[in-house]
Design a protein around this motif. Sequence first.
Motif, PDB file in Angstrom:
ATOM      1  N   UNK A 142       0.933  -1.869  -0.098  1.00 34.80           N
ATOM      2  CA  UNK A 142      -0.038   0.033  -0.024  1.00 34.80           C
ATOM      3  C   UNK A 142       0.594   1.686   0.227  1.00 34.80           C
ATOM      4  N   UNK A 143       2.228   1.579   0.896  1.00 31.42           N
ATOM      5  CA  UNK A 143       3.063   2.116   0.697  1.00 31.42           C
ATOM      6  C   UNK A 143       3.609   2.754  -0.632  1.00 31.42           C
ATOM      7  N   UNK A 144       4.200   1.419  -1.676  1.00 30.00           N
ATOM      8  CA  UNK A 144       4.460   1.532  -2.620  1.00 30.00           C
ATOM      9  C   UNK A 144       3.007   2.137  -3.901  1.00 30.00           C
ATOM     10  N   UNK A 145       2.031   1.895  -3.908  1.00 29.95           N
ATOM     11  CA  UNK A 145       0.863   1.994  -4.801  1.00 29.95           C
ATOM     12  C   UNK A 145       0.975   3.626  -4.087  1.00 29.95           C
ATOM     13  N   UNK A 146      -0.068   3.920  -2.876  1.00 31.12           N
ATOM     14  CA  UNK A 146       0.447   5.540  -2.554  1.00 31.12           C
ATOM     15  C   UNK A 146       1.722   6.043  -3.082  1.00 31.12           C
ATOM     16  N   UNK A 147       2.342   5.865  -3.297  1.00 33.14           N
ATOM     17  CA  UNK A 147       3.785   6.331  -3.721  1.00 33.14           C
ATOM     18  C   UNK A 147       3.599   7.048  -4.942  1.00 33.14           C
ATOM     19  N   UNK A 148       3.732   6.092  -5.520  1.00 32.67           N
ATOM     20  CA  UNK A 148       2.899   5.759  -7.346  1.00 32.67           C
ATOM     21  C   UNK A 148       2.357   7.199  -7.934  1.00 32.67           C
ATOM     22  N   UNK A 149       1.109   6.533  -7.072  1.00 30.09           N
ATOM     23  CA  UNK A 149      -0.181   7.303  -7.191  1.00 30.09           C
ATOM     24  C   UNK A 149      -0.170   8.455  -6.822  1.00 30.09           C
ATOM     25  N   UNK A 150       0.546   9.242  -5.991  1.00 30.11           N
ATOM     26  CA  UNK A 150       1.224  10.936  -5.946  1.00 30.11           C
ATOM     27  C   UNK A 150       1.940  11.021  -7.052  1.00 30.11           C
ATOM     28  N   UNK A 151       3.358   9.979  -6.685  1.00 31.10           N
ATOM     29  CA  UNK A 151       4.158  10.820  -7.802  1.00 31.10           C
ATOM     30  C   UNK A 151       4.413  10.928  -9.115  1.00 31.10           C
ATOM     31  N   UNK A 152       3.504   9.914  -9.387  1.00 23.83           N
ATOM     32  CA  UNK A 152       2.854   9.730 -10.418  1.00 23.83           C
ATOM     33  C   UNK A 152       2.193  10.428 -11.680  1.00 23.83           C
ATOM     34  N   UNK A 153       0.798  11.107 -10.826  1.00 26.93           N
ATOM     35  CA  UNK A 153      -0.446  11.452 -11.169  1.00 26.93           C
ATOM     36  C   UNK A 153      -0.395  12.310 -12.215  1.00 26.93           C
ATOM     37  N   UNK A 154      -0.945  12.785 -13.223  1.00 23.88           N
ATOM     38  CA  UNK A 154      -0.908  13.155 -14.350  1.00 23.88           C
ATOM     39  C   UNK A 154      -1.353  15.060 -13.433  1.00 23.88           C
ATOM     40  N   UNK A 155      -0.289  15.205 -14.236  1.00 24.08           N
ATOM     41  CA  UNK A 155      -0.818  16.863 -13.292  1.00 24.08           C
ATOM     42  C   UNK A 155      -1.633  17.848 -14.218  1.00 24.08           C
TER      43      UNK A 155
END
Length: 332
Positions: free
Chosen positions: A58-71
């Motif tokens: 879940x930590x990796x998933x949340x990190x990826x969702x935040x860092x690589x989200x479309x801005x």
Amino acid sequence: MLQLLRGKRLPFLIAVLAIALSGCSASPLVPKGQQAREQLDLMILSLAIMTLVVVVVFSIAIYVLIKFRRRKGDDEIPKQVEGNHKLEIIWTVIPLILLLILIVPTVGRTFNHDQNLSEDPNAVKVQVVAHQFWWEFNYPELGIYTSQDLVIPVGRDISFELTSADVIHSFWIPALGGKKDTNPGLTSYFHLTPLETGVYKGKCAELCGDSHALMDFTVVVVSEEEFNAWVENMREPAQAVAAEDLEQGRVIYEANCLYCHAVQPDVRSAVAPHLNGFADRQRIAGILPHNEENLKDWIRDPAEIKPGTLMPKMPLSEEELDQLTKFLLELK
């Protein structure tokens, strides 16, 4: 019910249930035996591994969702990659290591708990025969036949020889260890090592008929000295205290009960529970508090209390019932 599940009460109910179970003396979460403690250790280990995996994923998933989200304003197509061999090896090897950490103690303790100690000279031997809906306990090396109350010494290996007189049952003492099926026509072996004195509940863990849920028994763990004294007492012929005042009850017992219920310590009672030492039992029929009124209710109509029981109603008057119950409650 659906509203309850959808609401916020479900986590609270789960927490309350977990606390209640942890405080129950008959619970695997409060181990009183060697095997139960080792099984609890495995439960804790598996929960720790699962918690670690959930937290990391879940930590990796949340990190990826935040860092690589479309801005906002970013309309470019992300860089296309084919994978990372190093990462693929890591996330394959780590789960294998975690599985090995869990498998090694699990397999080791599984084989250890499944040992047959029937030839161990230091183990206390108990033959367990399951019936609908009661338990027969025989101590072949001690020459004792009894039922419903299992008395064992603390700190000793107890070797159980398990079988069934009718259908498949399952022998389970939650506070002391795991369970094992009793099969008609077959003999299996099982052992437990109680570590604390006390009174614990035993259960049938296999659906076996109308009164499966009522097929309880009592386990009394005592010191070595108390166990030896119990053995000596049980070897003596059963007799009622102040027998001269209970002669009529003895006559009624011999005329109505003795055919099915043996009282001699060295005679097996395979048809119905053995009554040697009945006055010292913890429960009546495995489930009722041990007192005169409950005993009368049981004799009057056993099927009302345990549906499907083979014990018939006794054709006794109230006066005869009074005499019989007084006799039984003094049978030591």
